[in-house]
Design a protein around this motif. Sequence first.
Motif, PDB file in Angstrom:
ATOM      1  N   SER B 197       0.820  -1.200   0.000  1.00  0.00           N
ATOM      2  CA  SER B 197       0.000   0.000   0.000  1.00  0.00           C
ATOM      3  C   SER B 197       0.852   1.248   0.000  1.00  0.00           C
ATOM      4  CB  SER B 197      -0.931   0.015   1.210  1.00  0.00           C
ATOM      5  OG  SER B 197      -0.159   0.059   2.382  1.00  0.00           O
ATOM      6  N   LEU B 199       2.614   3.722  -1.929  1.00  0.00           N
ATOM      7  CA  LEU B 199       2.618   4.025  -3.356  1.00  0.00           C
ATOM      8  C   LEU B 199       3.885   4.760  -3.744  1.00  0.00           C
ATOM      9  CD1 LEU B 199      -1.095   5.031  -3.627  1.00  0.00           C
ATOM     10  CD2 LEU B 199      -0.038   2.838  -4.092  1.00  0.00           C
ATOM     11  N   VAL B 200       5.001   4.164  -3.327  1.00  0.00           N
ATOM     12  CA  VAL B 200       6.286   4.760  -3.633  1.00  0.00           C
ATOM     13  C   VAL B 200       6.766   4.146  -4.933  1.00  0.00           C
ATOM     14  CG1 VAL B 200       8.656   4.924  -2.817  1.00  0.00           C
ATOM     15  CG2 VAL B 200       6.776   5.097  -1.211  1.00  0.00           C
ATOM     16  N   THR B 201       7.218   4.965  -5.847  1.00  0.00           N
ATOM     17  CA  THR B 201       7.617   4.400  -7.129  1.00  0.00           C
ATOM     18  C   THR B 201       9.084   4.015  -7.158  1.00  0.00           C
ATOM     19  OG1 THR B 201       8.256   6.565  -7.956  1.00  0.00           O
ATOM     20  CG2 THR B 201       5.978   5.895  -8.308  1.00  0.00           C
ATOM     21  N   GLY B 202       9.822   4.415  -6.121  1.00  0.00           N
ATOM     22  CA  GLY B 202      11.254   4.175  -6.170  1.00  0.00           C
ATOM     23  C   GLY B 202      11.985   5.401  -6.668  1.00  0.00           C
ATOM     24  N   GLU B 203      11.279   6.276  -7.343  1.00  0.00           N
ATOM     25  CA  GLU B 203      11.858   7.544  -7.759  1.00  0.00           C
ATOM     26  C   GLU B 203      11.611   8.509  -6.624  1.00  0.00           C
ATOM     27  OE1 GLU B 203      13.707   9.443 -10.241  1.00  0.00           O
ATOM     28  OE2 GLU B 203      13.308  10.444  -8.336  1.00  0.00           O
ATOM     29  N   LEU B 210       1.721  11.782  -5.177  1.00  0.00           N
ATOM     30  CA  LEU B 210       1.351  10.636  -6.002  1.00  0.00           C
ATOM     31  C   LEU B 210       1.576  10.950  -7.467  1.00  0.00           C
ATOM     32  CD1 LEU B 210      -1.981   9.225  -4.585  1.00  0.00           C
ATOM     33  CD2 LEU B 210       0.234   8.144  -4.604  1.00  0.00           C
ATOM     34  N   LYS B 212       0.284  10.976 -10.765  1.00  0.00           N
ATOM     35  CA  LYS B 212      -1.085  10.875 -11.248  1.00  0.00           C
ATOM     36  C   LYS B 212      -1.216   9.879 -12.384  1.00  0.00           C
ATOM     37  CE  LYS B 212      -3.472  12.384  -8.916  1.00  0.00           C
ATOM     38  NZ  LYS B 212      -2.665  12.759  -7.792  1.00  0.00           N
ATOM     39  N   GLY B 213      -0.181   9.763 -13.181  1.00  0.00           N
ATOM     40  CA  GLY B 213      -0.276   8.837 -14.308  1.00  0.00           C
ATOM     41  C   GLY B 213      -0.299   7.386 -13.868  1.00  0.00           C
ATOM     42  N   LEU B 214       0.295   7.100 -12.733  1.00  0.00           N
ATOM     43  CA  LEU B 214       0.390   5.716 -12.296  1.00  0.00           C
ATOM     44  C   LEU B 214      -0.698   5.333 -11.319  1.00  0.00           C
ATOM     45  CD1 LEU B 214       4.166   5.054 -11.669  1.00  0.00           C
ATOM     46  CD2 LEU B 214       2.770   4.273 -13.553  1.00  0.00           C
ATOM     47  N   PHE B 215      -1.125   6.313 -10.524  1.00  0.00           N
ATOM     48  CA  PHE B 215      -2.053   5.956  -9.465  1.00  0.00           C
ATOM     49  C   PHE B 215      -3.298   6.807  -9.512  1.00  0.00           C
ATOM     50  CE2 PHE B 215       0.894   3.183  -7.584  1.00  0.00           C
ATOM     51  CZ  PHE B 215       2.133   3.784  -7.609  1.00  0.00           C
ATOM     52  N   CYS B 216      -4.420   6.141  -9.277  1.00  0.00           N
ATOM     53  CA  CYS B 216      -5.707   6.811  -9.187  1.00  0.00           C
ATOM     54  C   CYS B 216      -5.904   7.196  -7.742  1.00  0.00           C
ATOM     55  CB  CYS B 216      -6.742   5.787  -9.649  1.00  0.00           C
ATOM     56  SG  CYS B 216      -8.432   6.051  -9.156  1.00  0.00           S
ATOM     57  N   GLY B 217      -6.228   8.418  -7.441  1.00  0.00           N
ATOM     58  CA  GLY B 217      -6.428   8.760  -6.037  1.00  0.00           C
ATOM     59  C   GLY B 217      -6.579  10.257  -5.879  1.00  0.00           C
ATOM     60  N   SER B 218      -7.109  10.657  -4.755  1.00  0.00           N
ATOM     61  CA  SER B 218      -7.385  12.080  -4.569  1.00  0.00           C
ATOM     62  C   SER B 218      -6.098  12.866  -4.468  1.00  0.00           C
ATOM     63  CB  SER B 218      -8.221  12.291  -3.315  1.00  0.00           C
ATOM     64  OG  SER B 218      -7.466  11.958  -2.182  1.00  0.00           O
TER      65      SER B 218
END
Lengths: 473, 272, 178
Positions: B197, B199-203, B210, B212-218
């Motif tokens: 859970s 939502l760290v991309t490693g970058e 967040l 936005k292109g990778l994750f849906c969320g407010s």
Amino acid sequence: MKLSNIVTALGFTFALSAQAASLPVIDAVLTSPPMVPPPIQRDHAAKVVVKMETVEKVMEIADGVEYMFWTFGGSVPGQFLRVREGDEVEFHLSNHPSSKMPHNIDLHAVTGPGGGAAASFTAPGHTSVFNFKALNPGLYVYHCATAPVGMHIANGMYGLILVEPKESLPPVDKEYYVMQGDFYTKGAYGEQGFQSFDMDKAIKEQPDYVVFNGAVGALNGDKALTANVGETVRLYVGNGGPNLVSSFHVIGEIFDRVSVEGGNLQNENVQTTLVPAGGAAVAEFKLDVPGNFILVDHSIFRAFNKGALGMMAVDGPEDKIVYSGKVAENVYLPEGSAVQSMPNGHPKLVANSKDDQLLFGKRVYEANCQACHQAEGQGIPGAFPPLAGSDFLNADTNRAIDVVLHGLKGPIKVNGQAFDSIMPAMRLTDEDTANVLTYVLNSWDNKGGTVTPDEVAKRRDEGKTIIMEGSAH
Amino acid sequence: MSPVLLSVLAALQMAALPIAAGPTTAPQMAELPGGEVRPLYLTKDSPLTPVAPFRLDMTPVTNRQFADFVRQHPRWQRSQAVALFVEPQYLSHWQEGWPSPEQAEQPVTYVSWYAASAYCQARGKQLPTVAQWEFAAQASEQAANGSTEPGYTRRILSWYARPSTATLSTVGQSPANYWKIKDLHGLVWEWTQDFNSGLVTGESRGDSTLDKGLFCGSAAAGSADPSDYAAFMRFGFRSSLKAPYTLGNLGFRCAQEMADENTDTADTAGRL
Amino acid sequence: MRTLILLTLLAAFNLQAALPGDSVYLLDSHWQNRHDKQINIQQLAGKKRIVAMIYTDCITACPVIVSEIKSIQAALSPEQQQRLGFVLVSLTPAKDTPKIMRYFAQKRDLDEHWTLLSGNDEKVRTLAMALNIRYMGLADGEIAHSNAITVLDEQGRVQLQQTGLPGGPAALIEQLGL
């Protein structure tokens, strides 16, 4: 159409398209600092496979001082990568199973998000693979970009990747890899034993160690860089930071050519070049004379107190015209033989007339005598005898000179008043003594006359402290 | 062969019934009351994640305890476990296929998330959620929340900086924290139920908000606390993991919900 | 009758034995579909599946995901459609009951090639692990989750995973080799 014809045609097309699409595959040569992989000889692009490993290991940062370094390939800086403009790189980043942390890589040569960081985020014991094309030539830094980034860089996770231009670099005799970094330890510089990373100092940008190639002395002694007279040397100089900018200088040499910030811009005849944190520069010079040439960060306390010092040992024949070394040593004596001292710390003023004497004498009186004998020479009853209209003074000028030069103690009577105290010898020059006595003798109804420096000099030799009869002191 | 026998065999194969269970061995548990813990990513509506009362193993699961589980559930033997659930290094430190006497009381490592989950479920428990784990871990020896004590973060960070030595210490050697839980810091990394859970991309330079292109969320989600970089490193480590991974410094312990209708609890998706 | 039971059991037995070690269907989990029927995830084997994890309340990226998959469906030939199914797994199983899923399918015009699954939080988490989908519940009731769609092959192995349809539906269909 015959089947065999169709097959041949298809096969031919396939072969052609396969050739056009695929580049020759080459395994990259990686070297540990200070060595650099050999210059690229090919004149076409290739698919270069790079396999790099991140390893966390304890090494010495200075004699007797151990530090947990996080490294690319086991060294600080990490291994040197050398590719050609237009190459397609297949990058395999493996994180050693003994690592505690995940790691990744951001290569400044990569055009793409994070420079590869997100694509290469790797847990211990795993490998990530990603591809990039080297679009721009130049000398670029790479570093780990896992959070907290500053800590990963501060622990030594950086190195250089050289993207040679298509027309390749002019050949030189020696190439070396030097990279500066700042380190932050809990203990002070040189404190022995295992030192851990200090985040507070890193945030305050107060390093304990500033070193080339990961340790104090990494480029000294038997690890010094070597070259010969007459050779051209190219230094690929990087600065991993994390914080400090380097003022890179080689003592005794001038950079014939500098690739400013590792890019295309060339500067010439440079003494000290700036290498930004997270940046690089290429410095080239030709060696004309032998000797030890010291590499420093010219923010000089870093060189002598924090370790930013390396060496290039150059062998070969001397050239006395370019540099002769010491040719002579002599004694140096400025004008005159005696040491001249400055009494009272101010330049001597010589009185040329009685008026001068009175003027200078007044100044001497104010500075030395007035405190006790008061401004009008009236003295203080019971304490300091008067000089104004003083029968004691006017009776004997030689005695007056002796009192000033050598002092007096014991009971005296001045203008009918008794005084029994000590007048200390005054440390005044012959000139000042003569001037002040002349002033006093010509003030406040005293008898007048002059006193010369020669007379004072004579009394200095012949007189002595006056001790009055009945003196209790 | 008789059709009935065949069908029974087939049914058995599919159901994968456990072999008769032996005596169950598991770490002792401590009770923790409800509370709040700061998540890595803040949201404007709720700065803190609520945690319902729960029980947590006082020490990580040991090699011996995990070996008992594997004996009872042979599909989790090294030779039987499938690639979906474990990587090739699974239990590779058990030289003879079983732990050596020295390893018995060390925390079990080289186990995947699936294996760890299976163990906890077999004991009627689950892996702790990140919120539960962080809630327990923010305690020092003296206080429920010791994160502001001087030296608290430094002690944790010095473990992260220490080399991964060849031999692990046995469990229970570190002093118990305020909740009587040991070894949350300084022994091994630990699996959590919802480690994915984060939502760290490693970058990490882009991770403060967040992607936005990778994750849906407010839009509100996504400001990590940069000052607690020990927590940041833990979340970063968790984000590098995938469920089948087996690592030499990654183990686990189990948690247990305490049924209490009066308390609002966040479900495993983190929603109330 | 006996033979039928035997054959079904044998088929299932063979199927399990036949599933490769990295098949997601080895999870062997049970779900409810929109017709109130309980199905085992292994029943999805036999054709390729495009799988996405969404929730019906979602108003940001999930509708886009569904539209993307619908655009893929529109570009399929009848033969290709036979070999490809679509699976939507709810991230909020408590809310997305079969009834809600029926309503959602009706609203979005999702035909029988679409399987909508509702399980429980634990099964959802485990499936997300197997598909490498990250998600996190937010306090305002939304779920932040990865937007990726995953393609499982006929035996349940992850064939590919991507976010969005760069190159359009045709490129993906070609990649799938239907």
